[in-house]
Write an enzyme that holds these catalytic residues in place. Structure first.
Site, PDB file in Angstrom:
ATOM      1  N   HIS A 129       9.687  -6.248  -4.123  1.00 58.76           N
ATOM      2  CA  HIS A 129      10.494  -7.007  -5.077  1.00 58.76           C
ATOM      3  C   HIS A 129      11.719  -7.655  -4.432  1.00 58.76           C
ATOM      4  O   HIS A 129      12.366  -8.492  -5.037  1.00 58.76           O
ATOM      5  CB  HIS A 129      10.908  -6.129  -6.271  1.00 58.76           C
ATOM      6  CG  HIS A 129      11.975  -5.123  -6.002  1.00 58.76           C
ATOM      7  ND1 HIS A 129      11.710  -3.811  -5.674  1.00 58.76           N
ATOM      8  CD2 HIS A 129      13.318  -5.221  -6.034  1.00 58.76           C
ATOM      9  CE1 HIS A 129      12.846  -3.149  -5.527  1.00 58.76           C
ATOM     10  NE2 HIS A 129      13.836  -3.990  -5.740  1.00 58.76           N
ATOM     11  N   ASP A 159       5.226  -1.420  -4.106  1.00 60.89           N
ATOM     12  CA  ASP A 159       6.524  -2.076  -3.939  1.00 60.89           C
ATOM     13  C   ASP A 159       6.986  -2.050  -2.488  1.00 60.89           C
ATOM     14  O   ASP A 159       8.165  -1.876  -2.196  1.00 60.89           O
ATOM     15  CB  ASP A 159       7.592  -1.456  -4.847  1.00 60.89           C
ATOM     16  CG  ASP A 159       8.835  -2.337  -4.946  1.00 60.89           C
ATOM     17  OD1 ASP A 159       8.694  -3.566  -4.828  1.00 60.89           O
ATOM     18  OD2 ASP A 159       9.948  -1.796  -5.113  1.00 60.89           O
ATOM     19  N   GLY A 257      20.851  -3.829  -4.494  1.00 62.77           N
ATOM     20  CA  GLY A 257      21.160  -4.256  -3.130  1.00 62.77           C
ATOM     21  C   GLY A 257      20.732  -3.222  -2.118  1.00 62.77           C
ATOM     22  O   GLY A 257      20.481  -3.524  -0.950  1.00 62.77           O
ATOM     23  N   ASN A 258      20.631  -1.937  -2.553  1.00 65.03           N
ATOM     24  CA  ASN A 258      20.092  -0.883  -1.697  1.00 65.03           C
ATOM     25  C   ASN A 258      18.577  -0.988  -1.558  1.00 65.03           C
ATOM     26  O   ASN A 258      17.986  -0.337  -0.694  1.00 65.03           O
ATOM     27  CB  ASN A 258      20.416   0.507  -2.255  1.00 65.03           C
ATOM     28  CG  ASN A 258      21.748   1.051  -1.794  1.00 65.03           C
ATOM     29  OD1 ASN A 258      22.658   1.245  -2.596  1.00 65.03           O
ATOM     30  ND2 ASN A 258      21.874   1.310  -0.500  1.00 65.03           N
ATOM     31  N   SER A 259      17.948  -1.768  -2.419  1.00 66.90           N
ATOM     32  CA  SER A 259      16.489  -1.902  -2.390  1.00 66.90           C
ATOM     33  C   SER A 259      15.995  -2.244  -0.990  1.00 66.90           C
ATOM     34  O   SER A 259      16.451  -3.216  -0.382  1.00 66.90           O
ATOM     35  CB  SER A 259      16.037  -2.999  -3.354  1.00 66.90           C
ATOM     36  OG  SER A 259      16.176  -2.595  -4.675  1.00 66.90           O
ATOM     37  N   GLY A 315     -12.530   6.198  -8.005  1.00 72.70           N
ATOM     38  CA  GLY A 315     -13.368   5.620  -9.045  1.00 72.70           C
ATOM     39  C   GLY A 315     -13.414   6.471 -10.294  1.00 72.70           C
ATOM     40  O   GLY A 315     -14.477   6.619 -10.916  1.00 72.70           O
ATOM     41  N   VAL A 316     -12.269   7.057 -10.671  1.00 74.32           N
ATOM     42  CA  VAL A 316     -12.185   7.807 -11.928  1.00 74.32           C
ATOM     43  C   VAL A 316     -10.886   7.443 -12.640  1.00 74.32           C
ATOM     44  O   VAL A 316      -9.919   7.035 -12.012  1.00 74.32           O
ATOM     45  CB  VAL A 316     -12.214   9.348 -11.698  1.00 74.32           C
ATOM     46  CG1 VAL A 316     -13.509   9.772 -11.042  1.00 74.32           C
ATOM     47  CG2 VAL A 316     -11.010   9.814 -10.881  1.00 74.32           C
TER      48      VAL A 316
END
Length: 512
Positions: A129, A159, A257-259, A315-316
């Site tokens: 992001h 992310d 901003g820490n992202s 696949g469950v």
């Protein structure tokens, strides 16, 4: 004198040999994985930092800070960042904490986040992001140089993003082992919060394997009602999305901003990539969340090799058990993951997993909630094998599952877009092609069309409906062609449209 001369000559030859070996190693570096590059780097430059026994993070902070960079992004007026779930680092905070991104002005803008340098030749990890939809990505290094970066790969499901700058001899943060992280352990968060310069905050690990629902909501795969219910009760709805949330929770101060910044242990080792906060105000209130580095290692290496994630699936569909859900199901067990559906032709079906099984262990490790399983599977690739221990009829049973790839990729390849003008519907901003018999058989569908292309900024794009999905009905009417889709759309401007279909992770429905 002769003896001294021989010693000097030997030293010179030894030094030259060492330099030659280093250059040879350097030439072979391009074939190494990111983790292997780090192992070579830190084998020659071991990190010896410890704050054990004293609350003193001076050495860890000084070792890590030079390798955490400031990322500045800019967006053009037509950028997807202006829509509801855009690419600005602030969007993720606003979306989670009340802003929702609604009503923002449609003008060019800029945002900022953080990143962590992993190799001396410029590979940098950050959040998806932070860089998603950005027209320009500028990285400000610790020596204040500004360099342009290009995206190597990005994945909204975790992310995570990998970007690269064309520089050499950059400072690096050593990747640690997030499996060894313990609740109560001291950690540091390093980044550029609120557009400030390098900032270091300290706290402890508050929890592990935490799911907060933010990635699923970002992808419009939870309705507002489902999300509100999840926030209120903590009960996750049936898992029908591909997002992987298994965050390390910390009370180290993390702000917008820490992202993309670093969460490190007291030894200065990277254990997580800071991604989100829980707050009523949009700023730190004591709950921050970081993506475990062991999950990131696999994702980032896929970016470097393929430019995209090669993800394996069991696949469950499943849902975590608790006392209320167990009572609803009329079963006694309240721990584990209840299998609510087994997808045909998936790895789970081939291994013999059945609806009603309760997944108790993965590779011998007990699991309690969705993130426990999702993170472990998220580290694996198609073709990898995993042992699941399930409870069936009161007895434990070990099943060996071979993970399969994302079938939606095969759908898209099986039904390429045609050049016929009838395949594109401008109102939806998407093109459609009849599903092949192979695709319909694969998903047990009697009819359907495949989404073959999507126009940026149009309805399908804004709803995050991916290319490659199989659509079976539009407003309750079966469709087999683009003409069927168009005929099923409402005639009035304000009419609602409901699209249903099936994908590799089960049934889906979109309403707009």
């Amino acid at each position: 004198m002769k003896r001294i001369g021989l010693i000097v000559l030997a030293a010179f030859i030894g030094g030259a040999a060492a330099i030659g070996a280093y250059k040879l190693l350097e030439r072979k570096n391009d074939g190494m994985t990111l983790a292997e590059k780090q192992n070579v780097l830190f084998a020659n430059n071991p990190v010896k930092i410890s704050s054990t026994g004293a609350v003193d993070f001076v050495q860890a902070a000084s070792a890590v800070s030079p390798a955490v960079v400031h990322i500045k992004t800019s967006y053009g007026s037509s950028s997807g960042s202006e829509r509801g779930g855009g690419g600005s680092p602030m969007d993720m905070f606003e979306e989670f904490f009340g802003g929702g991104g609604r009503g923002r002005s449609r003008v060019p803008r800029a945002a900022s986040g953080s990143g962590v340098i992993l190799t001396p030749d410029g590979y940098i990890v950050t959040n998806n992001h932070v860089v998603e939809n950005a027209d320009k990505i500028e990285v400000i290094l610790s020596d204040r140089r500004k360099v342009m970066a290009k995206v190597i790969g990005k994945d909204p499901n975790t992310d995570l993003a990998l970007i690269k700058v064309e520089e050499t001899d950059l400072p690096v943060v050593k990747m640690g082992n997030s499996d060894n992280v313990q609740i109560g352990e001291w950690v540091l968060a390093v980044g550029f919060p609120l557009d400030l310069q390098t900032t270091v905050t300290a706290g402890i690990v508050s929890a592990k394997a935490r799911s907060i629902g933010i990635l699923a909501r970002q992808q419009n795969q939870l309705t507002e009602e489902e999300y509100d219910e999840y926030r209120r009760t903590g009960k996750a709805p049936e898992r029908t999305n591909n997002s992987i949330e298994s965050f390390i929770q910390t009370d180290a101060a993390i702000n917008p901003g820490n992202s993309g910044g670093a969460l490190v242990n007291a030894n200065g080792e990277l254990i997580g990539i800071n991604a989100a906060i829980a707050s009523q105000t949009g700023t730190n209130e004591g709950y921050g969340f970081a993506i475990p580095v062991n999950l990131a290692k696999k994702i980032l290496e896929d970016f470097r090799k393929y430019g995209a994630v090669k993800r394996g699936y069991i696949g469950v569909n499943f849902r975590p058990l608790d006392a209320d859900y167990a009572e609803e199901l009329k079963i006694k067990d309240i721990n584990g993951l209840y299998v609510s559906d087994v997808l045909p032709n998936g790895g789970g079906a081939a291994a013999g997993i059945q609806k009603g099984d309760i997944i108790k262990k993965v590779d011998g490790v007990v699991i309690y909630d969705s993130p426990d399983l999702q993170e472990k599977i998220g580290r694996l690739s198609p073709g990898d094998k995993v042992q699941l221990t399930v409870l069936r009829n009161g007895a434990l049973k070990d099943l060996n599952v071979t993970l399969k790839g994302d079938a939606s990729v095969n759908i898209a390849k099986a039904a390429p877009a045609t050049k016929s003008t009838g395949t594109t519907i401008s109102k939806l901003g998407a093109s459609f092609a009849p599903a092949s018999a192979q695709v319909k058989t694969k998903f047990g569908a009697k009819n359907g069309v495949v989404v073959t292309s999507i126009e940026p900024g149009k309805v399908f794009d804004s709803m995050d409906i991916p290319k490659g999905l199989l659509i079976t009905t539009v407003n309750g009417k079966a469709v087999n062609s683009a003409m069927d889709v168009e005929a099923a759309l409402p005639t009035s401007k304000n009419g609602m449209t409901t699209i249903s279909g099936v994908g590799p992770n089960g049934n889906y429905t979109f309403t707009f």
